[in-house]
Write a protein that holds these residues in place. Structure first.
Motif, PDB file in Angstrom:
ATOM      1  N   PRO A 151    -127.333  19.356 -13.374  1.00 18.77           N
ATOM      2  CA  PRO A 151    -128.221  20.308 -12.701  1.00 18.77           C
ATOM      3  C   PRO A 151    -127.429  21.500 -12.148  1.00 18.77           C
ATOM      4  O   PRO A 151    -126.462  21.323 -11.404  1.00 18.77           O
ATOM      5  CB  PRO A 151    -128.852  19.481 -11.576  1.00 18.77           C
ATOM      6  N   VAL A 152    -127.803  22.698 -12.532  1.00 19.65           N
ATOM      7  CA  VAL A 152    -127.182  23.926 -12.025  1.00 19.65           C
ATOM      8  C   VAL A 152    -128.280  24.922 -11.692  1.00 19.65           C
ATOM      9  O   VAL A 152    -129.414  24.809 -12.167  1.00 19.65           O
ATOM     10  CB  VAL A 152    -126.198  24.525 -13.050  1.00 19.65           C
ATOM     11  N   ASP A 153    -127.924  25.908 -10.883  1.00 18.10           N
ATOM     12  CA  ASP A 153    -128.858  26.961 -10.488  1.00 18.10           C
ATOM     13  C   ASP A 153    -128.493  28.220 -11.263  1.00 18.10           C
ATOM     14  O   ASP A 153    -127.459  28.851 -11.013  1.00 18.10           O
ATOM     15  CB  ASP A 153    -128.767  27.203  -8.986  1.00 18.10           C
ATOM     16  N   LEU A 154    -129.327  28.577 -12.241  1.00 20.10           N
ATOM     17  CA  LEU A 154    -129.056  29.750 -13.066  1.00 20.10           C
ATOM     18  C   LEU A 154    -129.045  31.019 -12.221  1.00 20.10           C
ATOM     19  O   LEU A 154    -128.242  31.936 -12.464  1.00 20.10           O
ATOM     20  CB  LEU A 154    -130.097  29.856 -14.180  1.00 20.10           C
ATOM     21  N   ARG A 181    -122.147  24.850 -16.096  1.00 20.67           N
ATOM     22  CA  ARG A 181    -121.942  26.024 -15.245  1.00 20.67           C
ATOM     23  C   ARG A 181    -120.905  26.960 -15.869  1.00 20.67           C
ATOM     24  O   ARG A 181    -121.062  28.189 -15.844  1.00 20.67           O
ATOM     25  CB  ARG A 181    -121.494  25.572 -13.858  1.00 20.67           C
ATOM     26  N   GLU A 182    -119.853  26.392 -16.443  1.00 19.53           N
ATOM     27  CA  GLU A 182    -118.789  27.218 -17.027  1.00 19.53           C
ATOM     28  C   GLU A 182    -119.322  28.043 -18.196  1.00 19.53           C
ATOM     29  O   GLU A 182    -119.089  29.253 -18.276  1.00 19.53           O
ATOM     30  CB  GLU A 182    -117.641  26.323 -17.491  1.00 19.53           C
ATOM     31  N   LEU A 183    -120.053  27.392 -19.121  1.00 19.12           N
ATOM     32  CA  LEU A 183    -120.541  28.108 -20.290  1.00 19.12           C
ATOM     33  C   LEU A 183    -121.591  29.142 -19.915  1.00 19.12           C
ATOM     34  O   LEU A 183    -121.581  30.274 -20.433  1.00 19.12           O
ATOM     35  CB  LEU A 183    -121.104  27.118 -21.308  1.00 19.12           C
ATOM     36  N   THR A 201    -127.665  45.839 -10.665  1.00 21.09           N
ATOM     37  CA  THR A 201    -128.662  45.194  -9.809  1.00 21.09           C
ATOM     38  C   THR A 201    -128.940  43.792 -10.336  1.00 21.09           C
ATOM     39  O   THR A 201    -129.193  43.610 -11.533  1.00 21.09           O
ATOM     40  CB  THR A 201    -129.972  45.996  -9.788  1.00 21.09           C
ATOM     41  N   VAL A 202    -128.892  42.827  -9.441  1.00 21.32           N
ATOM     42  CA  VAL A 202    -129.164  41.433  -9.813  1.00 21.32           C
ATOM     43  C   VAL A 202    -130.341  40.941  -8.989  1.00 21.32           C
ATOM     44  O   VAL A 202    -130.288  40.942  -7.759  1.00 21.32           O
ATOM     45  CB  VAL A 202    -127.932  40.533  -9.580  1.00 21.32           C
ATOM     46  N   ALA A 203    -131.402  40.548  -9.658  1.00 24.03           N
ATOM     47  CA  ALA A 203    -132.580  39.965  -8.995  1.00 24.03           C
ATOM     48  C   ALA A 203    -132.763  38.556  -9.537  1.00 24.03           C
ATOM     49  O   ALA A 203    -133.254  38.363 -10.645  1.00 24.03           O
ATOM     50  CB  ALA A 203    -133.818  40.813  -9.270  1.00 24.03           C
ATOM     51  N   ALA A 204    -132.317  37.585  -8.759  1.00 26.21           N
ATOM     52  CA  ALA A 204    -132.316  36.205  -9.261  1.00 26.21           C
ATOM     53  C   ALA A 204    -132.615  35.253  -8.123  1.00 26.21           C
ATOM     54  O   ALA A 204    -131.842  35.154  -7.173  1.00 26.21           O
ATOM     55  CB  ALA A 204    -130.975  35.869  -9.902  1.00 26.21           C
ATOM     56  N   GLY A 205    -133.709  34.565  -8.225  1.00 24.17           N
ATOM     57  CA  GLY A 205    -134.025  33.521  -7.271  1.00 24.17           C
ATOM     58  C   GLY A 205    -133.518  32.182  -7.766  1.00 24.17           C
ATOM     59  O   GLY A 205    -132.963  32.057  -8.861  1.00 24.17           O
ATOM     60  N   PRO A 206    -133.663  31.133  -6.967  1.00 27.88           N
ATOM     61  CA  PRO A 206    -133.246  29.796  -7.402  1.00 27.88           C
ATOM     62  C   PRO A 206    -133.962  29.410  -8.697  1.00 27.88           C
ATOM     63  O   PRO A 206    -135.187  29.500  -8.789  1.00 27.88           O
ATOM     64  CB  PRO A 206    -133.649  28.899  -6.234  1.00 27.88           C
TER      65      PRO A 206
END
Length: 466
Positions: free
Chosen positions: A309-312, A347-349, A335-340
């Motif tokens: 499980p990771v948070d994109l 995560r690395e890839l 600009t980065v607009a990213a919610g959970p």
């Protein structure tokens, strides 16, 4: 024939045939037994009723009346068997001519051979079921019924059983032969094609019959696997060709720098400059090989074990923070607009993919003389997590959007800038590894790269803008 007999299909059919024959034999045998039992019960009921009637006659008129009634009934067509005899077995009245010795000495129900009155000793004896009674005055009374009908019924069931067994065996063996031959023919065709494929013909596919049976489903799955193997082999050949072609230039530059240093002025500064250039070229080669290694691992699925499980959205925000100084230096607004956005992956890839997309957008996503703009968004669309990296640059023509996802593909407009042409290839391989997809579109103006991944069930969707 030996190969037919050794097939699994023939053995299965033979086993079912054996079970069917046993079941059919049990059914026919049970029906025969039940029928004979029913006939025997009917005969005993008839005999019991006649004995009851004769007993009434004997009670009315004694032995003389009994003899008269027996004589009269014994002469009727289809009559039962009657015999009135002395204790010593001398017949007095009835339609029985001969009985085995001692038959009349066993009161009760018996099955015995007999001959009718008027038949000689050479005639074949008949079989009967009878009841023997002792009468006052040491007389004996026998009342019975012939068992010819019961024996005939038993013969009919016996012949039917033997005939059914023979027909079932013949039809079963013929059916097993034709079914096994058909299956063996298809298996042999698959075996021949498998040998061709093992000999190097990766374009071959297992034949299918179009019946959608288990062999067709197996052949379809194997053909899909062969298609995947063929694509991987073609990709490996293409990578080998591309490595030989695209890495030749940096290796040549590396050699030329070393040779130039040896031929030039023998000073520490000249050697330092040459070594610095060699290190830069070496770093570029290492980055290229690392990218190729990551693509190969992603396409082979070797990194699925490390997924979790990771948070994109968190990964996208981290990459945005990392590239903010680079964007400021290049004069580009990032600009980065990213919610959970919970997903299952590496995560690395995923971080490497987002970094590649942002790096490409910063390099090629602006027009000379104009301020650049790169936007990274992460949002949910149904069951998918969608990451979009959009710029306001010249974009990519429709005809080239599918081609740039291949390895070492660089468009003419970007060949003057550093790069290996592996960033989008790695992004496509990682997307497939995670069960997702990547697509290039028009941002009007500019390029929009969309990465779609399966979204986890838990999604708080809290909007966060960086």
């Amino acid at each position: 024939m030996r190969s037919l007999l050794s097939t699994t299909a023939f053995k299965i059919i033979a086993a079912y045939l054996f079970i069917f024959v046993l079941f059919a034999g049990f059914v026919i045998g049970w029906l025969g037994f039940a029928t004979q039992r029913q006939l025997t019960d009917q005969l005993t009921e008839t005999i019991t009723a006649e004995v009851r009637g004769l007993a009434e006659q004997y009670a009315i008129g004694g032995i003389r009346r009994l003899v008269d009634v027996v004589e009269e009934r014994g002469n009727r067509p289809g009559a039962s068997l009657y015999l009135v005899a002395t204790f010593s077995g001398v017949p007095i009245a009835g339609n029985i001519g001969d009985l085995p010795s001692g038959t009349l000495g066993r009161p009760g129900w018996i099955e015995t051979d007999y001959r009718r009155a008027g038949e000689s000793a050479t005639d074949r004896p008949h079989r009967a079921i009878a009841q023997v009674f002792g009468l006052p005055g040491n007389f004996r009374l026998l009342v019975g019924r012939d068992l010819e009908d019961r024996d005939r019924m038993r013969d009919i069931f016996g012949r039917g059983f033997r005939m059914s067994l023979l027909v079932a065996l013949v039809l079963g063996l013929l059916g097993a032969y034709f079914v096994t031959r058909r299956v063996l023919k298809r298996v042999d065709a698959m075996t021949d094609m498998s040998r061709r494929i093992m000999d190097g013909d990766l374009t071959g596919r297992l034949p299918t019959g179009g019946s959608r049976d288990e062999l067709d489903r197996l052949a379809g799955s194997v053909n899909d696997m062969l298609g995947r193997i063929e694509a991987l082999m073609a990709g490996m050949k293409e990578v080998s060709d591309n490595i030989a072609h695209d890495l030749k230039t940096p290796l040549t530059r590396l050699r030329n720098k070393a040779e130039e240093a040896l031929r030039g002025e023998a000073s520490d500064e000249a050697y330092r400059t040459a070594l610095t250039g060699i290190i830069e070229e070496s770093d570029g080669l290492i980055r290229t090989f690392n990218a190729l290694l990551m693509i190969a691992r992603a396409e082979a699925g070797n990194q699925r074990e490390g997924m979790g499980p990771v948070d994109l959205g968190e990964i996208a925000r981290g990459v945005g923070e990392l590239y903010e100084p680079v964007a400021d230096e290049a004069g580009v607004t990032l600009t980065v607009a990213a919610g959970p956005m919970p997903v299952t992956g590496s995560r690395e890839l995923l971080g490497q993919v987002i970094a590649n997309l942002v790096d490409n957008a910063l390099k090629y996503g602006r027009v000379e003389g104009q301020a650049g703009e790169v936007t990274v968004t992460v949002a949910a669309e149904g069951a998918e997590a969608v990451l979009t990296v959009a710029d306001r640059g010249p974009g990519i023509a429709d005809a080239d959007r599918g081609r740039v996802l291949d390895r070492f593909v660089r468009l003419e407009t970007s060949r003057s800038r550093p790069g290996s042409g592996l960033g989008l290839s790695l992004a496509a391989a990682v997307a497939r590894l995670h069960g997702g997809s990547i697509a290039l579109g028009d941002n009007q103006p500019g390029l929009k790269v969309t990465l779609r991944l399966p979204r986890s069930a838990d999604d708080p969707r809290a909007a966060i803008t960086t």
